[in-house]
Scaffold this motif. Sequence first.
Motif, mmCIF file in Angstrom:
data_model
loop_
_atom_site.group_PDB
_atom_site.id
_atom_site.type_symbol
_atom_site.label_atom_id
_atom_site.label_comp_id
_atom_site.label_asym_id
_atom_site.label_seq_id
_atom_site.Cartn_x
_atom_site.Cartn_y
_atom_site.Cartn_z
ATOM 1 N N LEU A 140 0.828 -1.203 0.000
ATOM 2 C CA LEU A 140 0.000 0.000 0.000
ATOM 3 C C LEU A 140 0.868 1.260 0.000
ATOM 4 O O LEU A 140 0.529 2.259 -0.632
ATOM 5 N N LEU A 144 0.530 2.294 -4.272
ATOM 6 C CA LEU A 144 -0.579 3.208 -4.507
ATOM 7 C C LEU A 144 -0.025 4.549 -4.980
ATOM 8 O O LEU A 144 1.022 4.992 -4.516
ATOM 9 N N LEU A 161 -8.797 4.177 0.978
ATOM 10 C CA LEU A 161 -8.112 3.519 -0.119
ATOM 11 C C LEU A 161 -8.969 3.732 -1.360
ATOM 12 O O LEU A 161 -10.191 3.790 -1.264
ATOM 13 N N TYR A 338 -9.485 7.261 -9.864
ATOM 14 C CA TYR A 338 -10.206 6.283 -9.041
ATOM 15 C C TYR A 338 -11.686 6.317 -9.401
ATOM 16 O O TYR A 338 -12.189 7.287 -9.968
#
Length: 511
Positions: A140, A144, A161, A338
């Motif tokens: 992570l 990311l 997230l 996203y």
Amino acid sequence: MVKSKWKKVLSAACILAVSAGMVAGCGGEKEEGASTNAPGEAQKPTEISMMMPYFTTEPPKNNLIIQKLEELTHTKLNIIWVPDAAYKDKLSVSLASGDLPQVTVITRLDGGIYAPSLTSGVRSGAFWEIGPMLKDYPNLSQKLSKDVLKNASHDGKNYALYRPRVLARGGVIYRKDWLDNLGLKEPKTLDELYNMMKAFTLNDPDQNGKNDTYGLVSRKGFSDLDMLAGFFGAGNNYEVKDGKLVPNILTEEYMEAMKFFKRLYDEKLMNGDFAVTEGTQANAMLEGGKAGAFISTAIDDAIINDAGLKKTNPAGEIDVLTRIQGPKGERIIASPGYNGIFMFPKSSVKTEEQMRSILAFFDKMFEPEIANLLTWGVEGVHYHLENGKVAATEQELALRRDAKVPILQLSVITDDISPLKSEFPPLTSKIYQMFIDNEKIAVSNPASSIQSQTFTEKSGELDKIKNDAKMKYILGEIDDAGWNRELEKWKKAGGEKGVEELNAQYAKLNQ
């Protein structure tokens, strides 16, 4: 070999949501997100409660990928499936009541991830701030995107997230066979883009002897104009000038893009009914030989367009271009990166230990075996290997499509994480490579993670003023002076105050 980084964006099921209803542990004696074991007892799976929508007539049952995911991560996912049509209301009620599962995904509230009710919850401490914890998770913390985490932040802090989506997805989808018929080369500049659309309209690109084509098909809404404005050098909704946020509609670059668009309309190089043309109609015009191009926020649609074209015209060919040289060089208006964020309510994730066990579950998704599973499914069921590459029969593909629908909704990885690769047709490979290469020219919205109370309250009214003005300008109902008068109207109706509020927050976050 081109990475399969963005294969998941081709799925029709691209909306992730988690709603209310926490599933209790056995007899209420064990909290989810943690496991309690007597000394010497085998470690029990970590239970995590979720709620997700489904898009089929029946909720998912006996999903092999989820079962294998639970096995590999040593978790028990208590997922309650909710019909998609009921999701938005369910989530709204759950937010209001504080009755949320441990993993709550926000996508479709009014206001999206910055809905007033959600922002209020964040500021009142109802959700875990996970930013300081991420450094303790190797995947992570390293894999990311820092930019996307920022785009999905609240008040400069990470409470979520994100579910990844393509960052630089825009460009132009066009008829390559028409370009070849006319002896033209792929456009590299704005002038060449105009010349292509003019030739597609006037020079009989389909060689049928009739004047029956448009160079550009545009759809209702102004997403194509905004993408075009990026080619001209305009910002992504906002840009920073002298340390302050400036709306793109107030810039000369945006005005130049509107003039270009108006020129196409005036010269009948685009469909005159663009204001009411639906996306399906635009696709039909491209695939049916009535239009030669459209400016797209999702160039991977070209794969479907090419297949549709070849059903009636096997010799037809769709292609894409993304790099247009404009006044500020090559630029692509970026998406936020996203589509939905995972948030973690303190009402159901009661301890830091539970919170960390949930983060550990997501961190494991990047491990090779799990990444292969989430990307391709179960070997022998959803795919098989040929010469070390993923291959699939029609039956395997059908099973994989069905099984991946729910997987797309709980994953934090992109398919390029998977060590297993597959061969793709040339157009597909070209598009995937463009997604990777174009990240370096992607122009993000500098105001994506800050909010204005005025814009929240008056977005409908202000958007109407703005979009009506764009339409009037393109149709010739107002000139440059009229456009400026409409901008003043927008400012007085709340636009100016909203920008001041955004700048106050922007300055605070960038001290």
